[in-house]
Design a protein around this motif. Structure first.
Motif, mmCIF file in Angstrom:
data_model
loop_
_atom_site.group_PDB
_atom_site.id
_atom_site.type_symbol
_atom_site.label_atom_id
_atom_site.label_comp_id
_atom_site.label_asym_id
_atom_site.label_seq_id
_atom_site.Cartn_x
_atom_site.Cartn_y
_atom_site.Cartn_z
ATOM 1 N N GLU A 38 39.317 45.144 27.428
ATOM 2 C CA GLU A 38 38.372 44.828 28.494
ATOM 3 C C GLU A 38 38.929 43.740 29.404
ATOM 4 O OE1 GLU A 38 34.627 44.922 30.577
ATOM 5 O OE2 GLU A 38 35.671 46.320 29.283
ATOM 6 N N ARG A 41 41.492 45.316 31.648
ATOM 7 C CA ARG A 41 40.831 46.130 32.660
ATOM 8 C C ARG A 41 40.243 45.253 33.759
ATOM 9 N NH1 ARG A 41 36.168 47.622 34.420
ATOM 10 N NH2 ARG A 41 34.963 46.482 32.874
ATOM 11 N N LEU A 42 39.614 44.165 33.360
ATOM 12 C CA LEU A 42 39.015 43.262 34.343
ATOM 13 C C LEU A 42 40.074 42.567 35.186
ATOM 14 C CD1 LEU A 42 36.142 41.719 32.206
ATOM 15 C CD2 LEU A 42 35.925 43.355 34.080
ATOM 16 N N ARG A 43 41.198 42.222 34.578
ATOM 17 C CA ARG A 43 42.286 41.609 35.342
ATOM 18 C C ARG A 43 42.827 42.588 36.381
ATOM 19 N NH1 ARG A 43 45.645 37.390 31.778
ATOM 20 N NH2 ARG A 43 43.884 36.604 30.573
ATOM 21 N N ASP A 44 42.987 43.846 35.977
ATOM 22 C CA ASP A 44 43.450 44.864 36.928
ATOM 23 C C ASP A 44 42.448 45.038 38.073
ATOM 24 O OD1 ASP A 44 45.757 45.299 35.503
ATOM 25 O OD2 ASP A 44 44.958 47.039 34.407
ATOM 26 N N GLU A 45 41.166 45.016 37.718
ATOM 27 C CA GLU A 45 40.143 45.158 38.743
ATOM 28 C C GLU A 45 40.163 43.977 39.717
ATOM 29 O OE1 GLU A 45 35.294 45.721 39.050
ATOM 30 O OE2 GLU A 45 36.289 46.001 37.125
ATOM 31 N N LYS A 47 42.803 42.165 40.454
ATOM 32 C CA LYS A 47 43.991 42.344 41.300
ATOM 33 C C LYS A 47 43.709 43.336 42.420
ATOM 34 C CE LYS A 47 47.463 41.315 37.800
ATOM 35 N NZ LYS A 47 48.529 41.867 36.962
ATOM 36 N N GLU A 48 43.041 44.443 42.066
ATOM 37 C CA GLU A 48 42.719 45.460 43.068
ATOM 38 C C GLU A 48 41.783 44.890 44.133
ATOM 39 O OE1 GLU A 48 40.172 49.560 43.235
ATOM 40 O OE2 GLU A 48 41.388 49.210 41.447
ATOM 41 N N LEU A 49 40.798 44.121 43.707
ATOM 42 C CA LEU A 49 39.863 43.526 44.664
ATOM 43 C C LEU A 49 40.555 42.502 45.556
ATOM 44 C CD1 LEU A 49 36.712 43.114 42.412
ATOM 45 C CD2 LEU A 49 37.039 44.737 44.275
ATOM 46 N N ARG A 52 42.320 44.450 48.213
ATOM 47 C CA ARG A 52 41.368 44.932 49.207
ATOM 48 C C ARG A 52 40.964 43.808 50.153
ATOM 49 N NH1 ARG A 52 36.842 48.638 46.260
ATOM 50 N NH2 ARG A 52 37.892 50.614 46.631
#
Length: 77
Positions: A38, A41-45, A47-49, A52
């Protein structure tokens, strides 16, 4: 003397909280594989944000620059 002891305890607790140490050692040792997944996953999210947000900032700056160019062009007329 009591104030000095309280200050030392406060500094020690701040250092312990900052570096993730608990009374049993590193606090990351007790993390389950699900929690680690988790976290990843949150770290990847995040990074994606961030990516953006960079794109949106670039678009905003480009619009501001083009708008000021248009205003300058109208002033020159």
């Amino acid at each position: 003397m009591v104030v000095l002891i309280v200050a030392i305890v406060m500094v020690a607790s701040i250092i312990r909280a900052k570096y993730g140490y608990s009374r049993r050692g590193r606090s990351n040792e007790g993390i389950s594989p699900e929690e680690r997944a988790e976290n990843l996953r949150l770290r990847d999210e995040v990074k994606e944000l961030k990516e953006r947000l960079k794109v949106l900032e670039r678009i905003t700056v480009e619009k501001e620059n083009s708008l000021s160019r248009e205003i300058d062009g109208l002033r020159d007329r």
